[in-house]
Scaffold this motif. Structure first.
Motif, PDB file in Angstrom:
ATOM      1  N   SER A  65       0.548   5.930   7.313  1.00  0.00           N
ATOM      2  CA  SER A  65       0.218   4.696   6.612  1.00  0.00           C
ATOM      3  C   SER A  65      -1.101   4.859   5.879  1.00  0.00           C
ATOM      4  O   SER A  65      -1.902   5.733   6.191  1.00  0.00           O
ATOM      5  N   ALA A  66      -1.335   3.989   4.909  1.00  0.00           N
ATOM      6  CA  ALA A  66      -2.556   4.064   4.139  1.00  0.00           C
ATOM      7  C   ALA A  66      -3.784   3.888   5.026  1.00  0.00           C
ATOM      8  O   ALA A  66      -4.803   4.530   4.830  1.00  0.00           O
ATOM      9  N   SER A  67      -3.674   3.020   6.016  1.00  0.00           N
ATOM     10  CA  SER A  67      -4.818   2.782   6.882  1.00  0.00           C
ATOM     11  C   SER A  67      -5.154   4.017   7.690  1.00  0.00           C
ATOM     12  O   SER A  67      -6.321   4.301   7.951  1.00  0.00           O
TER      13      SER A  67
ATOM     14  N   GLU B  61      -6.509   3.167   0.268  1.00  0.00           N
ATOM     15  CA  GLU B  61      -5.986   1.865  -0.126  1.00  0.00           C
ATOM     16  C   GLU B  61      -5.887   1.804  -1.637  1.00  0.00           C
ATOM     17  O   GLU B  61      -6.868   2.023  -2.344  1.00  0.00           O
ATOM     18  N   THR B  62      -4.697   1.558  -2.130  1.00  0.00           N
ATOM     19  CA  THR B  62      -4.503   1.442  -3.568  1.00  0.00           C
ATOM     20  C   THR B  62      -5.034   0.087  -4.012  1.00  0.00           C
ATOM     21  O   THR B  62      -4.555  -0.958  -3.583  1.00  0.00           O
ATOM     22  N   THR B  63      -6.028   0.123  -4.894  1.00  0.00           N
ATOM     23  CA  THR B  63      -6.719  -1.105  -5.288  1.00  0.00           C
ATOM     24  C   THR B  63      -5.912  -1.873  -6.324  1.00  0.00           C
ATOM     25  O   THR B  63      -5.044  -1.301  -7.005  1.00  0.00           O
TER      26      THR B  63
ATOM     27  N   GLU C 276      -7.185   6.138   5.498  1.00  0.00           N
ATOM     28  CA  GLU C 276      -8.282   5.440   4.852  1.00  0.00           C
ATOM     29  C   GLU C 276      -8.081   5.402   3.339  1.00  0.00           C
ATOM     30  O   GLU C 276      -9.036   5.492   2.569  1.00  0.00           O
TER      31      GLU C 276
ATOM     32  N   ILE D 272       0.848  -1.187   0.000  1.00  0.00           N
ATOM     33  CA  ILE D 272       0.000   0.000   0.000  1.00  0.00           C
ATOM     34  C   ILE D 272       0.888   1.243   0.000  1.00  0.00           C
ATOM     35  O   ILE D 272       1.844   1.344   0.759  1.00  0.00           O
TER      36      ILE D 272
ATOM     37  N   ASP E 203      -1.215   7.837  -4.196  1.00  0.00           N
ATOM     38  CA  ASP E 203      -2.652   7.687  -4.027  1.00  0.00           C
ATOM     39  C   ASP E 203      -3.230   8.820  -3.188  1.00  0.00           C
ATOM     40  O   ASP E 203      -2.541   9.454  -2.386  1.00  0.00           O
TER      41      ASP E 203
END
Length: 351
Positions: A252-254, A259-261, A257, A245, A288
């Protein structure tokens, strides 16, 4: 603001204004002076950036060079300006050639406000060379060229440093031109040299004609193989499902919120593969965000290639060209290949 950011900003403004800047005087005011300002020179100080420098000589009297830049008590750069669209050949540099010989300047610059062509006296002292050693184009530059241009900034200007590298720059450019010519139309010398390495018999005219076409095809095939290898390298990545991610702004991505799909990763790899025909794939990066996924050149948000708008029910890509963002609806991720030319144009504008 870094020099590259100042140049990008200036280039964007010139793109908007170039159709209305029709005279040499307008180009000097709107484009050349802001360029010198970006290099750190005080354009409002006539003892540092000298307009209309007069230096009479034996050939003509009363001629003026558009600008001269003074460092300390010495004039170091002469600048001759032309209107936008002028063919900047050595024929346009007559005044630079004459003034170069009667001033202590070591560099002459010919410009139309977009292209800046740098000359020196690398071959004969106090006589400006016929061929330039460096060219900077505001509409088409890369980081290496910006690094070379930085040597001419007020804060970094060092005559010995520039002179020591100018010769290599000049002949490197000349060699690139010769290599390009050989690829487009192999010379007789090259054909005979390559033929002699692979053919054991006597090189008659018939043999020479046969190998002329073979040499041309072999060189083209070599370039094609190199491009294909880069494409293969771009596509031979770890599984999309295992891709990490992307982190943003130190979190962090989390945390964000975001998230690279898998679909965004797939699109990113496709754009890398398309761009591999022009640049190293590492220069095409992904960043992202909540509302879109950005594909950037050299991870610089001032150099966007495209934005991916991947919703639950429909997806599209916004491709950034000089005119602005062009929205392209996508039936599926692989539809990006149908916009290959636009994606390449978006990358090309940063080279």
């Amino acid at each position: 603001m870094d020099l590259i950011d100042k140049l990008n900003e200036l280039a964007t403004r010139i793109h908007r204004q170039k159709d209305t800047v029709l005279t040499e005087e307008a180009a000097k005011t709107a484009f050349v002076l802001p360029f010198l300002q970006a290099l750190g020179y005080d354009v409002f100080n006539p003892s540092e950036v000298i307009p209309e420098l007069t230096a009479d000589h034996g050939v003509k009297k009363g001629e003026k060079v558009d600008y001269a830049i003074r460092q300390g008590d010495r004039i170091v750069i002469l600048i001759e300006c032309k209107s936008i669209g002028t063919t900047l050949s050595t024929k346009c540099a007559g005044q630079l050639f004459r003034y170069f010989a009667v001033t202590e300047a070591k560099f002459g610059v010919l410009t139309d406000g977009i292209r800046y062509i740098f000359f020196s006296d690398l071959e004969n002292e106090n006589k400006m060379d016929d061929r330039p050693f460096f060219e900077f184009n505001l509409f088409q530059f890369n980081e290496n060229q910006v690094d070379e241009l930085k040597k001419f900034t007020k804060s970094s200007f060092d005559l010995d440093t520039i002179i020591s590298t100018a010769s290599n720059l000049k002949y490197h450019k000349a060699l690139l031109a010769e290599i390009k010519t050989e690829f487009e139309s192999p010379s007789d010398d090259l054909i005979r040299m390559l033929t002699s390495r692979v053919y054991q018999g006597r090189i008659t005219q018939q043999v020479r004609d046969q190998f002329a076409d073979l040499c041309y095809k072999a060189m083209r095939d070599y370039v094609r193989e190199q491009v294909n290898d880069r494409l293969k390298s771009a596509l031979e990545t770890e599984s999309i499902a295992e891709a990490p991610i992307v982190e943003k702004a130190g979190k962090s991505a989390s945390d964000n919120e975001i998230e690279t799909t898998p679909e965004e990763w797939e699109a990113y790899r496709i754009i890398q593969a398309i761009g591999a025909e022009l640049v190293e794939t590492e220069k095409i990066t992904i960043r992202d965000a909540k509302s879109y996924c950005a594909i950037l050149f050299e991870d610089n948000n001032r150099r966007p290639i495209c934005r991916l708008y991947f919703g639950k029910t429909k997806i599209s890509a916004g491709i950034f060209l000089s005119e602005g963002e062009e929205n392209c609806p996508l039936e599926k991720v692989s539809t990006l290949y149908q916009h290959k030319d636009m994606i390449k144009a978006a990358i090309q504008q940063y080279l």
